[in-house]
Write a protein that holds these residues in place. Structure first.
Motif, PDB file in Angstrom:
ATOM      1  N   VAL A  28       0.821  -1.204   0.000  1.00 11.91           N
ATOM      2  CA  VAL A  28       0.000   0.000   0.000  1.00 11.91           C
ATOM      3  C   VAL A  28       0.862   1.264   0.000  1.00 11.91           C
ATOM      4  O   VAL A  28       1.967   1.279   0.554  1.00 11.91           O
ATOM      5  N   GLN A  29       0.362   2.275  -0.640  1.00 11.37           N
ATOM      6  CA  GLN A  29       0.947   3.614  -0.564  1.00 11.37           C
ATOM      7  C   GLN A  29      -0.107   4.555   0.020  1.00 11.37           C
ATOM      8  O   GLN A  29      -1.227   4.635  -0.485  1.00 11.37           O
ATOM      9  N   ILE A  30       0.256   5.241   1.107  1.00 15.19           N
ATOM     10  CA  ILE A  30      -0.652   6.200   1.729  1.00 15.19           C
ATOM     11  C   ILE A  30      -0.106   7.601   1.471  1.00 15.19           C
ATOM     12  O   ILE A  30       1.047   7.903   1.813  1.00 15.19           O
ATOM     13  N   SER A  31      -0.935   8.427   0.846  1.00 15.11           N
ATOM     14  CA  SER A  31      -0.496   9.776   0.504  1.00 15.11           C
ATOM     15  C   SER A  31      -1.547  10.788   0.931  1.00 15.11           C
ATOM     16  O   SER A  31      -2.727  10.467   1.092  1.00 15.11           O
ATOM     17  N   THR A  32      -1.072  12.018   1.114  1.00 16.24           N
ATOM     18  CA  THR A  32      -1.956  13.111   1.525  1.00 16.24           C
ATOM     19  C   THR A  32      -1.909  14.213   0.487  1.00 16.24           C
ATOM     20  O   THR A  32      -0.839  14.599   0.027  1.00 16.24           O
ATOM     21  N   THR A  33      -3.072  14.691   0.118  1.00 17.48           N
ATOM     22  CA  THR A  33      -3.180  15.857  -0.744  1.00 17.48           C
ATOM     23  C   THR A  33      -4.005  16.912  -0.021  1.00 17.48           C
ATOM     24  O   THR A  33      -4.661  16.618   0.980  1.00 17.48           O
ATOM     25  N   TYR A  34      -3.932  18.133  -0.503  1.00 12.61           N
ATOM     26  CA  TYR A  34      -4.615  19.230   0.173  1.00 12.61           C
ATOM     27  C   TYR A  34      -5.568  19.910  -0.795  1.00 12.61           C
ATOM     28  O   TYR A  34      -5.187  20.297  -1.896  1.00 12.61           O
ATOM     29  N   VAL A  35      -6.817  20.043  -0.375  1.00  7.12           N
ATOM     30  CA  VAL A  35      -7.851  20.601  -1.238  1.00  7.12           C
ATOM     31  C   VAL A  35      -8.412  21.867  -0.601  1.00  7.12           C
ATOM     32  O   VAL A  35      -8.486  21.975   0.629  1.00  7.12           O
ATOM     33  N   PRO A  36      -8.804  22.856  -1.416  1.00  9.66           N
ATOM     34  CA  PRO A  36      -9.329  24.103  -0.861  1.00  9.66           C
ATOM     35  C   PRO A  36     -10.656  23.903  -0.149  1.00  9.66           C
ATOM     36  O   PRO A  36     -11.406  22.964  -0.436  1.00  9.66           O
ATOM     37  N   LEU A  37     -10.947  24.797   0.775  1.00  8.16           N
ATOM     38  CA  LEU A  37     -12.149  24.687   1.601  1.00  8.16           C
ATOM     39  C   LEU A  37     -13.392  25.192   0.887  1.00  8.16           C
ATOM     40  O   LEU A  37     -14.477  24.647   1.044  1.00  8.16           O
ATOM     41  N   GLY A  38     -13.250  26.283   0.143  1.00  9.08           N
ATOM     42  CA  GLY A  38     -14.413  26.885  -0.516  1.00  9.08           C
ATOM     43  C   GLY A  38     -14.399  28.385  -0.366  1.00  9.08           C
ATOM     44  O   GLY A  38     -13.477  29.062  -0.818  1.00  9.08           O
ATOM     45  N   VAL A  39     -15.393  28.943   0.319  1.00 11.40           N
ATOM     46  CA  VAL A  39     -15.511  30.383   0.520  1.00 11.40           C
ATOM     47  C   VAL A  39     -14.965  30.737   1.909  1.00 11.40           C
ATOM     48  O   VAL A  39     -15.409  30.184   2.911  1.00 11.40           O
ATOM     49  N   VAL A  40     -13.999  31.650   1.934  1.00 11.40           N
ATOM     50  CA  VAL A  40     -13.366  32.092   3.176  1.00 11.40           C
ATOM     51  C   VAL A  40     -13.852  33.492   3.508  1.00 11.40           C
ATOM     52  O   VAL A  40     -13.900  34.375   2.639  1.00 11.40           O
ATOM     53  N   GLY A  41     -14.218  33.707   4.764  1.00 12.04           N
ATOM     54  CA  GLY A  41     -14.531  35.043   5.258  1.00 12.04           C
ATOM     55  C   GLY A  41     -13.382  35.549   6.102  1.00 12.04           C
ATOM     56  O   GLY A  41     -12.956  34.877   7.047  1.00 12.04           O
ATOM     57  N   ALA A  42     -12.845  36.711   5.756  1.00 11.53           N
ATOM     58  CA  ALA A  42     -11.729  37.295   6.494  1.00 11.53           C
ATOM     59  C   ALA A  42     -12.203  38.560   7.197  1.00 11.53           C
ATOM     60  O   ALA A  42     -12.670  39.497   6.542  1.00 11.53           O
ATOM     61  N   ILE A  43     -12.118  38.574   8.512  1.00  7.53           N
ATOM     62  CA  ILE A  43     -12.523  39.720   9.314  1.00  7.53           C
ATOM     63  C   ILE A  43     -11.249  40.352   9.878  1.00  7.53           C
ATOM     64  O   ILE A  43     -10.521  39.722  10.653  1.00  7.53           O
ATOM     65  N   CYS A  44     -10.980  41.588   9.461  1.00  2.00           N
ATOM     66  CA  CYS A  44      -9.649  42.172   9.650  1.00  2.00           C
ATOM     67  C   CYS A  44      -9.672  43.358  10.604  1.00  2.00           C
ATOM     68  O   CYS A  44     -10.685  44.051  10.726  1.00  2.00           O
ATOM     69  N   PRO A  45      -8.548  43.646  11.273  1.00  2.00           N
ATOM     70  CA  PRO A  45      -8.486  44.700  12.280  1.00  2.00           C
ATOM     71  C   PRO A  45      -8.050  46.037  11.682  1.00  2.00           C
ATOM     72  O   PRO A  45      -7.750  46.157  10.501  1.00  2.00           O
ATOM     73  N   TRP A  46      -7.949  47.041  12.575  1.00  2.00           N
ATOM     74  CA  TRP A  46      -7.657  48.404  12.144  1.00  2.00           C
ATOM     75  C   TRP A  46      -6.188  48.792  12.275  1.00  2.00           C
ATOM     76  O   TRP A  46      -5.774  49.812  11.742  1.00  2.00           O
ATOM     77  N   ASN A  47      -5.377  48.027  13.000  1.00  4.85           N
ATOM     78  CA  ASN A  47      -4.020  48.495  13.273  1.00  4.85           C
ATOM     79  C   ASN A  47      -3.079  48.352  12.072  1.00  4.85           C
ATOM     80  O   ASN A  47      -2.236  49.207  11.817  1.00  4.85           O
ATOM     81  N   PHE A  48      -3.224  47.257  11.310  1.00  2.00           N
ATOM     82  CA  PHE A  48      -2.485  47.069  10.062  1.00  2.00           C
ATOM     83  C   PHE A  48      -3.474  46.570   9.010  1.00  2.00           C
ATOM     84  O   PHE A  48      -3.487  45.396   8.642  1.00  2.00           O
ATOM     85  N   PRO A  49      -4.337  47.450   8.527  1.00  2.00           N
ATOM     86  CA  PRO A  49      -5.469  47.013   7.709  1.00  2.00           C
ATOM     87  C   PRO A  49      -5.082  46.381   6.379  1.00  2.00           C
ATOM     88  O   PRO A  49      -5.780  45.488   5.902  1.00  2.00           O
ATOM     89  N   LEU A  50      -3.985  46.830   5.792  1.00  7.35           N
ATOM     90  CA  LEU A  50      -3.594  46.281   4.492  1.00  7.35           C
ATOM     91  C   LEU A  50      -2.771  45.003   4.645  1.00  7.35           C
ATOM     92  O   LEU A  50      -3.046  43.996   3.987  1.00  7.35           O
ATOM     93  N   ILE A  51      -1.783  45.020   5.521  1.00  7.77           N
ATOM     94  CA  ILE A  51      -0.912  43.846   5.690  1.00  7.77           C
ATOM     95  C   ILE A  51      -1.721  42.623   6.109  1.00  7.77           C
ATOM     96  O   ILE A  51      -1.621  41.550   5.503  1.00  7.77           O
ATOM     97  N   LEU A  52      -2.511  42.771   7.153  1.00  9.33           N
ATOM     98  CA  LEU A  52      -3.187  41.606   7.720  1.00  9.33           C
ATOM     99  C   LEU A  52      -4.274  41.081   6.797  1.00  9.33           C
ATOM    100  O   LEU A  52      -4.603  39.892   6.845  1.00  9.33           O
ATOM    101  N   ALA A  53      -4.819  41.939   5.942  1.00 13.70           N
ATOM    102  CA  ALA A  53      -5.776  41.464   4.951  1.00 13.70           C
ATOM    103  C   ALA A  53      -5.069  40.769   3.787  1.00 13.70           C
ATOM    104  O   ALA A  53      -5.486  39.692   3.362  1.00 13.70           O
ATOM    105  N   THR A  54      -4.003  41.368   3.263  1.00 12.22           N
ATOM    106  CA  THR A  54      -3.328  40.768   2.101  1.00 12.22           C
ATOM    107  C   THR A  54      -2.718  39.412   2.448  1.00 12.22           C
ATOM    108  O   THR A  54      -2.672  38.516   1.597  1.00 12.22           O
ATOM    109  N   ALA A  55      -2.269  39.235   3.695  1.00  7.46           N
ATOM    110  CA  ALA A  55      -1.731  37.933   4.085  1.00  7.46           C
ATOM    111  C   ALA A  55      -2.805  36.853   3.990  1.00  7.46           C
ATOM    112  O   ALA A  55      -2.542  35.730   3.529  1.00  7.46           O
TER     113      ALA A  55
END
Length: 480
Positions: A130-157
């Motif tokens: 047997v060969q056991i392997s792992t792949t990674y698949v996207p979740l779907g729709v992501v909601g990102a709720i971002c703060p005010w102290n570094f609004p651009l950096i923390l959102a773009t990451a």
């Protein structure tokens, strides 16, 4: 200063969407209103989720190379518009132009890092059968709720990591600082298919609706521990994936063998970068009693040398507290120190205009004081004496949070030995806190759930799928 003629809109399904309701955020330096912007409604959220779900069907099947190319396209469009976006950051946050441009530069760093990443399949076990392997698949729709102290950096990451792993993302910026990420999303419409990256300016109610929306598969939140707990509870109803990067009360530990002059200057920079409005900023400084007095003198000298001015053209890391709510929290801590007769080595009595607070240094307050126990998230810092290692570790770890820490020592091995005993997710050795795209950021204790950034952070935007591949197996027929 007159505002440049700019317009902003919610980005839904690749288009700028107006709204029946218009709101305006405030310039923290001048208290003057900034640009009018539409406020998203529940209908806008539902339209965005539907558009993201539709886009995901194709975007998730696009090759990793094409997704990397798209994120590289975001790098170029931000580079081409960095002066405008940096100016927007400066106006909405109150930062100097220097800090606004630095935020754009660090945002580019996160985009470039994620554009270089992939998640290849991994063989975790193999034998003759047997060969056991792992792949990674996207979740779907992501909601990102971002703060005010570094609004651009923390959102773009969050945006870059979500996109390169094949997800679609809806960003809700802080209502205090919505402009830079709204403009970036508008610029991105020329790069990405409609529905892949959307932004909704809205109240906390829109964020709350995102956390319980049945067609959003993940919430990535950066903000306070109090709000993080509410989000975690709300997401439980649909068993969403969550990443919570929450508050910290970071300790900076100074061992007695350091070069006092250089280290005190560096520690001061770590305490007052962005006026202390940084999740992993140093919030408590523990200095060995043998060097405490000379360290304090040099520390104060370094803080006094930081330009403190209302002129945004002066390159400085100091600025106003971004919003009145946080300004009140910092002032409450200052007042508590005064009422308890703690010694201010610097500041504490200066009267400033608007939301500016001059740097405050509190000289060796008790461990149970508000300034030591609470995350200040502003320009006030306690310096504390320590004598024995056991006492130091007990005091440094006596907090519900565990986001980051710093250890300073001439012997790097000694610094790491001490650092390994600090209950925090990230430890900087002989440096103040400098988050890096390659460094996984995850809080311990009440500083978060899960983590982001680095190769490991990409996994938070994926589901793992395991394949068990049997070699030459025969179907065994049941005898009847």
């Amino acid at each position: 200063m007159d505002l440049p003629r700019l317009s902003f809109g919610n980005v839904i399904d690749g288009k700028l969407q107006p709204s029946a309701i218009t709101v305006t955020a405030t310039d923290p330096r001048t208290q003057e209103p900034l640009w009018p912007i539409p406020a998203a409604s529940e209908r806008d959220l539902n339209l965005a989720v539907t558009a993201a779900g539709t886009a995901f069907q194709k975007w998730s099947k696009v090759s990793i190379q094409e997704r990397q190319k798209a994120v590289h396209g975001l790098v170029k469009v931000l580079e081409d518009n960095r002066e405008m976006v940096g100016h927007i950051v400066s106006r909405e946050t109150g930062k100097s132009h220097f800090m606004g441009d630095l935020e754009v530069e660090h945002s580019l760093g996160f985009l470039r890092f994620n554009a270089s990443q992939d998640l290849p399949d991994e063989v975790v076990f193999e034998d003759d059968t047997v060969q056991i392997s792992t792949t990674y698949v996207p979740l779907g729709v992501v909601g990102a709720i971002c703060p005010w102290n570094f609004p651009l950096i923390l959102a773009t990451a969050k945006i870059a990591a979500a996109l390169v792993t094949g997800n679609c993302i809806i960003v809700k910026p802080s209502p205090f600082t919505p402009y830079s990420i709204m403009k970036f999303a508008e610029l991105a419409t020329d790069i990405l298919p409609p529905g892949v990256f959307q932004v909704l300016n809205g109240s906390n109610e829109i964020g709350a609706s995102m956390t319980c929306h049945p067609n959003i598969q993940k919430i990535s939140f950066t903000g306070s521990t109090k709000t993080g707990k509410i989000i975690m509870k709300s997401c439980a109803g649909t068993l969403k994936r969550i990443t919570l990067e929450l508050g910290g009360n970071d300790a900076s530990i100074v061992l007695p063998d350091v070069d006092v002059d250089s280290v005190a200057t560096e520690v001061a920079a770590g305490c007052f970068f962005n006026s202390g409005q940084m999740c992993v900023a140093t919030k408590r400084v523990y200095v060995h009693e043998r060097i405490y007095d000379p360290f304090l003198r040099k520390f104060l000298e370094a803080v006094r040398a930081l330009p403190f001015t209302q002129d945004p053209g002066v390159p400085t890391v100091l600025g106003p507290v971004q919003n009145k709510l946080q300004y009140g929290i910092v002032q409450n801590i200052i007042q508590d120190c005064k009422q308890n007769n703690y010694k201010f080595a610097l500041g504490g009595s200066d009267i400033q205009s608007g939301q500016f607070i001059a740097p405050c240094v509190v000289d060796n307050p008790p461990d149970d004081s508000l300034v030591v126990q609470e995350e200040q998230f502003g320009p006030i810092i306690p310096l504390l004496k320590w004598s024995s290692e056991d006492e130091l570790l007990r005091r440094a770890n006596n907090t519900k949070s565990g986001l980051g820490a710093c250890v300073w020592a001439k012997d790097l091995r000694e610094a790491k030995r001490i650092g390994s005993q600090i209950h925090a997710g990230s430890v900087w050795l002989n440096s103040f806190e400098k988050p890096h795209p390659y460094g996984y950021l995850a809080g311990h204790k009440e500083s978060g759930v899960g983590g982001e950034w680095g190769k490991q952070g990409l996994l938070s935007y994926c589901d793992a799928q395991t394949f068990h591949a049997y070699k030459g197996s025969k179907i065994i027929k049941s005898r009847h």
